[in-house]
Design a protein around this motif. Structure first.
Motif, PDB file in Angstrom:
ATOM      1  N   LEU A  34       0.888  -1.127   0.045  1.00  0.00           N
ATOM      2  CA  LEU A  34      -0.023   0.063   0.141  1.00  0.00           C
ATOM      3  C   LEU A  34       0.830   1.191   0.101  1.00  0.00           C
ATOM      4  O   LEU A  34       0.581   2.181  -0.680  1.00  0.00           O
ATOM      5  CB  LEU A  34      -1.086   0.187   1.138  1.00  0.00           C
ATOM      6  CG  LEU A  34      -2.217  -0.872   1.184  1.00  0.00           C
ATOM      7  CD1 LEU A  34      -3.017  -0.513   2.486  1.00  0.00           C
ATOM      8  CD2 LEU A  34      -3.167  -0.042  -0.047  1.00  0.00           C
ATOM      9  N   VAL A  35       2.031   1.350   0.830  1.00  0.00           N
ATOM     10  CA  VAL A  35       2.746   2.460   0.874  1.00  0.00           C
ATOM     11  C   VAL A  35       3.611   2.312  -0.368  1.00  0.00           C
ATOM     12  O   VAL A  35       3.437   3.829  -0.894  1.00  0.00           O
ATOM     13  CB  VAL A  35       3.725   2.314   2.203  1.00  0.00           C
ATOM     14  CG1 VAL A  35       4.913   3.341   2.042  1.00  0.00           C
ATOM     15  CG2 VAL A  35       2.908   2.227   3.403  1.00  0.00           C
ATOM     16  N   ALA A  79       1.196   3.624  -3.218  1.00  0.00           N
ATOM     17  CA  ALA A  79       0.383   4.864  -2.872  1.00  0.00           C
ATOM     18  C   ALA A  79       0.081   5.586  -4.024  1.00  0.00           C
ATOM     19  O   ALA A  79      -1.274   6.045  -4.146  1.00  0.00           O
ATOM     20  CB  ALA A  79       1.036   5.801  -1.793  1.00  0.00           C
ATOM     21  N   THR A 103      -1.233  10.863   1.516  1.00  0.00           N
ATOM     22  CA  THR A 103      -0.249   9.547   1.837  1.00  0.00           C
ATOM     23  C   THR A 103      -0.529   9.355   3.376  1.00  0.00           C
ATOM     24  O   THR A 103      -0.052   8.218   3.875  1.00  0.00           O
ATOM     25  CB  THR A 103       0.966  10.541   1.848  1.00  0.00           C
ATOM     26  OG1 THR A 103       1.279  11.097   0.469  1.00  0.00           O
ATOM     27  CG2 THR A 103       2.237   9.605   2.129  1.00  0.00           C
ATOM     28  N   ILE A 160      -3.220   6.945   3.833  1.00  0.00           N
ATOM     29  CA  ILE A 160      -2.809   5.610   3.405  1.00  0.00           C
ATOM     30  C   ILE A 160      -1.577   4.878   4.234  1.00  0.00           C
ATOM     31  O   ILE A 160      -1.684   3.897   4.693  1.00  0.00           O
ATOM     32  CB  ILE A 160      -1.861   5.645   1.843  1.00  0.00           C
ATOM     33  CG1 ILE A 160      -3.102   6.036   0.883  1.00  0.00           C
ATOM     34  CG2 ILE A 160      -1.124   4.519   1.610  1.00  0.00           C
ATOM     35  CD1 ILE A 160      -2.760   6.382  -0.494  1.00  0.00           C
ATOM     36  N   GLU A 161      -0.608   5.774   4.917  1.00  0.00           N
ATOM     37  CA  GLU A 161       0.175   5.209   5.813  1.00  0.00           C
ATOM     38  C   GLU A 161      -0.811   4.556   7.190  1.00  0.00           C
ATOM     39  O   GLU A 161      -0.192   3.819   7.860  1.00  0.00           O
ATOM     40  CB  GLU A 161       1.159   6.503   6.272  1.00  0.00           C
ATOM     41  CG  GLU A 161       1.995   6.944   5.433  1.00  0.00           C
ATOM     42  CD  GLU A 161       3.418   6.056   5.602  1.00  0.00           C
ATOM     43  OE1 GLU A 161       3.500   5.277   6.220  1.00  0.00           O
ATOM     44  OE2 GLU A 161       4.214   6.470   4.559  1.00  0.00           O
TER      45      GLU A 161
END
Lengths: 417, 417
Positions: free
Chosen positions: A36-37, A40, A71, A74-75
């Motif tokens: 995911l990271v 992103a 961001t 998402i983190e």
């Protein structure tokens, strides 16, 4: 692909996920977080398209804010997956066990539910959170998000599925159900034999329709018409602080307070402080005749409350307020209008606290604490898939254990009855 | 009285029963037992009328036997109530508890479900058993028995209600729902908000219709297409003894075996003994091609099994039999045809036992033991309200705990979030 076909694939994948070791599942969860990271930009691009479409369609600022990823968010999703990887595996836990008088060895063991269907609204982070929790509990999941977040959800699910494959687990353990029509929700509700449980997360209307129509077992979540009852024996400073926290700290969530009940014996001094404080916090008060009058005396406008107000889950800076003649009347009011989520009493009386916690029928009953504490993380479960307001299977915040069933394993040596 | 009105009365009674002490509930259970024995003549007269009507309507001997009461059976009902009085009270049990990092004291406490609806068939002893278990768990109960037992059930419920009143508890905690039309079952299924859970006990058709149509949460019970799998590494003497016990000791119950799977490696020697033994026990075998052939070689008639046979819960002296090529094939067959009730493997291999118990998805998985052991009394629960074959809330034999929900009680000292 039809929902039926997705269900068949999920069921096949569930058989593999169910017997995967904790090490494998945790590796997949960490791979999902890393992916995911790493990917992103893809997810953000898809989300940008959803947000633009939402804005063009006139979506409210609040909904747009729920929909928008960045961001940081998402983190947060990745962090949630890593946190779930760190939680103990519920599968295989021996819930009880004994050796029976005839020598049979009996164990009740926690096992996955199988295929979990989740129907949810705007927030795309639910996609990763729900997938992670279901995977850890050994379940496959069918995710049916809102159409307004479909591009974001598709991007997230694509990333998660790739990470599953890379870990050697079946990608079909996480699938996104098409959100373009209401028909797919109906198909999920009718997928008996393929879907083991359906968890609707969202507004009262969605939950009601799923409960009414589903032949798949349902866990109701989240509708919270939560009350704060200020008892005759309350510390009024404490009561005011709890009220303001419960109402205003995050009005859009299910554990926010929606209704205030005040014992007549302290109504005058408490409302004298509470009504101005609520006004200053931007809260619109819908009160009964006593409260309207108290507001009038203080120059604080109070709207007349209707029956609907007392039954409402506002999810906004509105509050219904009633004066009650006794603890018994407060309990009766809650029995009539409450949704069985979280109910709080503020009191210094042991007897009142005891009676309230015994007689009020809700997932959580709180004494001298804000209703906002009804939450899986606050309760120490590590994460939650939702808050059940029903009495079967799970009640209150649902963590990993609540995403499992059990199985009896019986070991004999040729036993017959 | 309408079912709705009965539901309202049950809900009101439930609030009282929920907070009754164990001493009061046990006194009521003992008073109910005493009254049943004392007033046995009344109950027997009502039952005699049911039996006569049944005989006139051409009811089968087996059903008439299930319907008929006698002094011995009434003593049994009374004994069951006394036994329930002797069991620990599940209400108030602290399931888990801790002090959270912020000092909040959290307890998850067992509480009653509220109002339980039970739909059941001929046997009038269920009336007293179910009422006793529900009362002990702090619930009110709506009993919807079969019309063929209506006079018997009315007499029993009349006796139980009087005993409740004499103990100072509300008689409406135990009510009989009229059985003259199917309409009353539908009304129970739609009594959302009044009835907290519906437990259908009976044939597959009743259970299916309740599951399909009910908006009240349902606990499915009892449909058991139970398998005995004789593994390549089985002790064949043990396997034969378990098979005969599981099939013939009481063929009409849900934990009786309905299907036999035999590993090809031992099919020849095992069937050579099992087919004649089954014939001698009066069992009709429905076999696949291999089994038909094996029967032919031994002069034991075997009917050709259809797909329906492998899916059937016969509840009679019939058995479907298939030869399988591997443990994996046996597990696949059970996944396809099983009802998730009880599945047994006979094997001397630790690996086979481990794989079978891990991969077979059923309420109870047994190793070297008869499926007949899946039973609340056998498992040491003291009594059971039925055997759940679903995955939510309760799975397997349901005792008193399974007739409860939980509630979180949170104690603070002015905590806000």
């Amino acid at each position: 692909m039809s929902v039926q076909e997705q269900g068949r694939r999920a069921k096949a994948a569930a058989a593999t996920i169910a017997t995967a070791t904790r090490a494998t599942k945790d590796a997949a969860l960490r791979a999902m977080a890393d992916a995911l990271v790493r990917r992103a930009p893809e997810v953000l691009a898809a989300n940008e398209a959803d947000v633009t479409a939402g804005r063009d369609a006139g979506m409210s600022a609040a909904l747009l804010d729920r929909l928008a990823l960045n961001t940081y968010r998402i983190e947060g999703m990745a962090g949630g997956l890593r946190q779930v990887a760190g939680l103990p595996d519920p599968v295989g836990e021996v819930v009880r066990g004994s050796t029976l008088p005839n020598g049979l060895v009996l164990r009740q063991v926690r096992v996955p539910l199988g295929v979990v269907g989740i129907v949810y609204e705007a927030r795309p982070n639910v996609t990763a959170d729900a997938a992670g929790l279901c995977l850890k509990a050994g379940n496959a999941v069918l995710l049916r998000g809102s159409s307004s977040a479909e591009r974001s959800n598709a991007a997230i699910v694509g990333v998660l599925r790739d990470a599953l494959s890379e870990t050697g687990l079946p990608a079909d353990a996480v699938q996104l159900v098409e959100a373009s029509s209401r028909e797919t929700v109906k198909q999920l509700m009718r997928a008996r034999g393929l879907v083991d449980v359906l968890i609707p997360r969202g507004g009262a209307q969605l939950i009601r329709s799923v409960v009414e129509e589903s032949t798949v077992p349902v866990i109701e979540t989240g509708v919270g018409n939560c009350h704060i009852y200020v008892d005759a024996a309350a510390d009024l400073d404490m009561a005011l602080e709890i009220l303001l926290n419960a109402k205003t700290s995050r009005p859009s969530v299910c554990n926010a307070a929606e209704s205030l009940l005040v014992h007549r014996a302290v109504a005058e001094p408490f409302l004298a402080r509470a009504l101005p404080a609520l006004r200053d916090a931007g809260v619109t008060v819908h009160g009964d005749a006593d409260v309207v009058e108290a507001g009038g005396r203080r120059g604080v406008p109070v709207l007349e409350a209707t029956e609907e107000d007392f039954g409402a889950e506002y999810l906004s800076l509105d509050l219904s307020v009633a004066v009650v003649g006794s603890l018994d009347a407060a309990i009766g009011h809650i029995a009539r209008f409450g949704t069985g989520h979280s109910e709080a009493i503020v009191t210094g009386s042991v007897e009142a606290a005891q009676e309230f916690t015994t007689r009020v029928d809700a997932a959580a009953v709180l004494v001298n604490a804000s209703t906002r504490f009804t939450d899986g993380e606050e309760f120490g479960f590590g994460a939650e898939i939702g808050i059940s307001t029903q009495k079967l299977h799970a009640r209150g915040p649902m963590g990993l254990s609540e995403l499992t069933s059990t199985k009896y394993v019986v070991l004999g040596t040729g036993h017959v009855r």
